[in-house]
Scaffold this motif. Structure first.
Motif, PDB file in Angstrom:
ATOM      1  N   ILE A  98      45.021 -16.513  22.725  1.00 32.28           N
ATOM      2  CA  ILE A  98      45.355 -17.588  21.817  1.00 32.28           C
ATOM      3  C   ILE A  98      45.193 -18.906  22.566  1.00 32.28           C
ATOM      4  O   ILE A  98      45.349 -18.967  23.784  1.00 32.28           O
ATOM      5  N   GLN A  99      44.876 -19.964  21.847  1.00 31.90           N
ATOM      6  CA  GLN A  99      44.588 -21.246  22.483  1.00 31.90           C
ATOM      7  C   GLN A  99      45.825 -21.862  23.122  1.00 31.90           C
ATOM      8  O   GLN A  99      45.714 -22.595  24.113  1.00 31.90           O
ATOM      9  N   THR A 100      47.013 -21.540  22.602  1.00 31.34           N
ATOM     10  CA  THR A 100      48.239 -22.176  23.078  1.00 31.34           C
ATOM     11  C   THR A 100      49.011 -21.312  24.067  1.00 31.34           C
ATOM     12  O   THR A 100      50.225 -21.454  24.194  1.00 31.34           O
ATOM     13  N   LEU A 101      48.342 -20.434  24.772  1.00 31.27           N
ATOM     14  CA  LEU A 101      49.008 -19.583  25.760  1.00 31.27           C
ATOM     15  C   LEU A 101      49.580 -20.443  26.891  1.00 31.27           C
ATOM     16  O   LEU A 101      48.865 -21.223  27.513  1.00 31.27           O
ATOM     17  N   THR A 102      50.874 -20.298  27.163  1.00 28.54           N
ATOM     18  CA  THR A 102      51.495 -21.042  28.262  1.00 28.54           C
ATOM     19  C   THR A 102      52.333 -20.163  29.179  1.00 28.54           C
ATOM     20  O   THR A 102      52.640 -20.564  30.297  1.00 28.54           O
ATOM     21  N   CYS A 103      52.710 -18.967  28.734  1.00 26.84           N
ATOM     22  CA  CYS A 103      53.581 -18.127  29.557  1.00 26.84           C
ATOM     23  C   CYS A 103      52.850 -17.567  30.762  1.00 26.84           C
ATOM     24  O   CYS A 103      53.480 -17.083  31.708  1.00 26.84           O
ATOM     25  N   VAL A 104      51.533 -17.624  30.745  1.00 28.07           N
ATOM     26  CA  VAL A 104      50.711 -17.146  31.849  1.00 28.07           C
ATOM     27  C   VAL A 104      49.719 -18.240  32.210  1.00 28.07           C
ATOM     28  O   VAL A 104      49.104 -18.841  31.330  1.00 28.07           O
ATOM     29  N   ASP A 105      49.583 -18.504  33.500  1.00 26.68           N
ATOM     30  CA  ASP A 105      48.553 -19.430  33.975  1.00 26.68           C
ATOM     31  C   ASP A 105      47.264 -18.630  34.102  1.00 26.68           C
ATOM     32  O   ASP A 105      46.910 -18.152  35.179  1.00 26.68           O
ATOM     33  N   THR A 162      55.016  -8.042  27.658  1.00 21.10           N
ATOM     34  CA  THR A 162      55.567  -8.946  26.662  1.00 21.10           C
ATOM     35  C   THR A 162      56.240 -10.130  27.338  1.00 21.10           C
ATOM     36  O   THR A 162      56.886  -9.972  28.377  1.00 21.10           O
ATOM     37  N   TRP A 163      56.055 -11.310  26.758  1.00 16.20           N
ATOM     38  CA  TRP A 163      56.725 -12.520  27.234  1.00 16.20           C
ATOM     39  C   TRP A 163      57.386 -13.218  26.049  1.00 16.20           C
ATOM     40  O   TRP A 163      57.064 -12.935  24.896  1.00 16.20           O
ATOM     41  N   LEU A 287      47.718  -8.697  35.703  1.00 16.59           N
ATOM     42  CA  LEU A 287      48.351  -9.650  34.799  1.00 16.59           C
ATOM     43  C   LEU A 287      49.770  -9.255  34.420  1.00 16.59           C
ATOM     44  O   LEU A 287      50.612 -10.122  34.185  1.00 16.59           O
ATOM     45  N   ALA A 288      50.029  -7.962  34.322  1.00 13.33           N
ATOM     46  CA  ALA A 288      51.336  -7.506  33.858  1.00 13.33           C
ATOM     47  C   ALA A 288      52.301  -7.252  35.002  1.00 13.33           C
ATOM     48  O   ALA A 288      53.402  -6.760  34.767  1.00 13.33           O
ATOM     49  N   ASP A 289      51.889  -7.565  36.222  1.00 10.89           N
ATOM     50  CA  ASP A 289      52.676  -7.385  37.434  1.00 10.89           C
ATOM     51  C   ASP A 289      52.384  -6.016  38.034  1.00 10.89           C
ATOM     52  O   ASP A 289      52.546  -4.990  37.397  1.00 10.89           O
ATOM     53  N   ASP A 290      51.928  -6.036  39.288  1.00 14.93           N
ATOM     54  CA  ASP A 290      51.477  -4.815  39.945  1.00 14.93           C
ATOM     55  C   ASP A 290      52.537  -3.722  39.940  1.00 14.93           C
ATOM     56  O   ASP A 290      52.267  -2.565  39.649  1.00 14.93           O
ATOM     57  N   ARG A 291      53.781  -4.067  40.280  1.00 16.24           N
ATOM     58  CA  ARG A 291      54.809  -3.028  40.392  1.00 16.24           C
ATOM     59  C   ARG A 291      55.095  -2.401  39.039  1.00 16.24           C
ATOM     60  O   ARG A 291      55.110  -1.181  38.896  1.00 16.24           O
ATOM     61  N   LEU A 292      55.294  -3.261  38.005  1.00 17.85           N
ATOM     62  CA  LEU A 292      55.610  -2.727  36.689  1.00 17.85           C
ATOM     63  C   LEU A 292      54.447  -1.924  36.124  1.00 17.85           C
ATOM     64  O   LEU A 292      54.623  -0.869  35.552  1.00 17.85           O
ATOM     65  N   ALA A 293      53.234  -2.447  36.293  1.00 20.00           N
ATOM     66  CA  ALA A 293      52.076  -1.746  35.750  1.00 20.00           C
ATOM     67  C   ALA A 293      51.909  -0.387  36.407  1.00 20.00           C
ATOM     68  O   ALA A 293      51.664   0.610  35.752  1.00 20.00           O
TER      69      ALA A 293
END
Length: 321
Positions: A98-105, A162-163, A287-293
């Motif tokens: 989405i164009q307005t993504l901000t939770c992830v750089d 999810t964020w 992207l989802a965090d290495d440990r959690l993924a």
């Protein structure tokens, strides 16, 4: 004609006889001889003259020789190509957002991913949530950041992380609401609004928020680019709901909304419980965090990540809670 038969044929040529060829191929001589005979029967011609002490190629065998070398080389190249993809030496992954993504750089995260896997080409496109969802289902995208409605994702799509993003009201500098710093939804009935295009995750979240609170917005302008929306608000044509990071980045007053505090859910989604594309699977882990993924992938099933309001810089790690 099987590759195994061609390999046996080349072994006889290179080793100069059936006994040495069988030894090189680590099979018994009778099995190698049967393989060559089956190849000759399939081709309809003898490939070796077996009358002398040394095995000699026939005219048919000499004709087959360059073709066998080419086919075996091609098979080896194919194996190497597949191995390179599996090892992430090469590959391609397509990501929607989405164009307005901000939770992830996203630019910073993709740059870090590129440093780790420089041979993998990444393709990025932005679109509406509906367009991204359809592109995922059609296989045009491997992964996509979506801001889905309250409804579940379509069958076949899975959430990998999810964020949660906080929405604020941005205003022009000097606006009365900017001085207050906070407001209630019901107090915005007289305000003019700048709205984002219909079908985007932001527009959907704002429309649902307004409907929930009984706010009938007076929209003076709607746009397709978030940069233009910010500029119009700055110019005083109206106010707008945006993720807090967008307002802060623009240097505009960010008015906090009370009762209820607005927000939206952002998900990283794809097809299947685990991406089949090795490059996409590696990017999910990144992207989802290495440990959690890694934990979610352990049993072959990818469980949804917990909602995240904060985490590591860049938003890679969904917060627990």
């Amino acid at each position: 004609m099987e590759m195994r038969q061609l390999r046996h044929f080349m072994a006889v040529v290179n080793e100069g006889g059936f006994t040495a060829a069988a030894r090189a191929e680590l099979i018994v001589q009778s099995a190698l001889s049967t393989s060559i005979k089956n190849l000759e029967r399939e081709l309809g011609a003898d490939l070796f003259d077996r009358t002398g002490r040394r095995v000699v190629l026939t005219e048919a065998g000499r004709a087959l020789l360059p073709q066998a070398r080419a086919l075996l080389a091609g098979a080896e190249a194919a194996r190497d190509a597949v191995a390179a993809v599996a090892a992430l030496a090469v590959g391609r992954v397509s990501v929607g957002t989405i164009q307005t993504l901000t939770c992830v750089d996203l630019p910073a995260e993709l740059a870090a991913f590129h440093r780790e896997f420089p041979g993998v080409q990444v393709s990025v496109r932005d679109a509406t949530v509906a367009e991204l969802t359809e592109a995922l289902r059609a296989g045009e995208l491997d992964l996509a950041y979506l801001a889905p409605d309250a409804r579940d994702l379509p069958e076949g799509l899975h959430v990998y992380a999810t964020w949660h993003e906080e929405l604020v009201l941005i205003t022009a500098p000097g606006h009365p609401l900017a001085e207050a710093g906070r407001t209630l939804i019901r107090d915005l009935a007289e305000e003019a609004f700048v709205d984002f295009r219909a079908g985007t995750g932001l527009e959907t979240a704002v429309r649902r928020l307004a409907a929930h609170c009984g706010l009938d917005r007076r929209i003076t302008c709607d746009v397709t680019q978030i940069g233009l929306l910010v500029d119009l608000v700055r110019a005083g044509i109206g106010v707008a709901f945006v993720p807090r990071a967008i307002g802060e980045r623009a240097g505009l007053p960010c008015v906090r909304i009370r009762q209820p505090e607005p927000g939206r859910r952002i998900v990283l989604a794809g097809r299947g419980e685990r991406p089949r594309n090795p490059a996409a699977a590696a990017l999910v882990r990144h992207l989802a965090d290495d440990r959690l993924a890694d934990d979610r992938f352990m049993d072959g099933r990818l469980k949804d990540a917990a909602p995240a309001a904060a985490g590591r810089r860049g938003g890679r790690r969904p917060a627990e809670g």
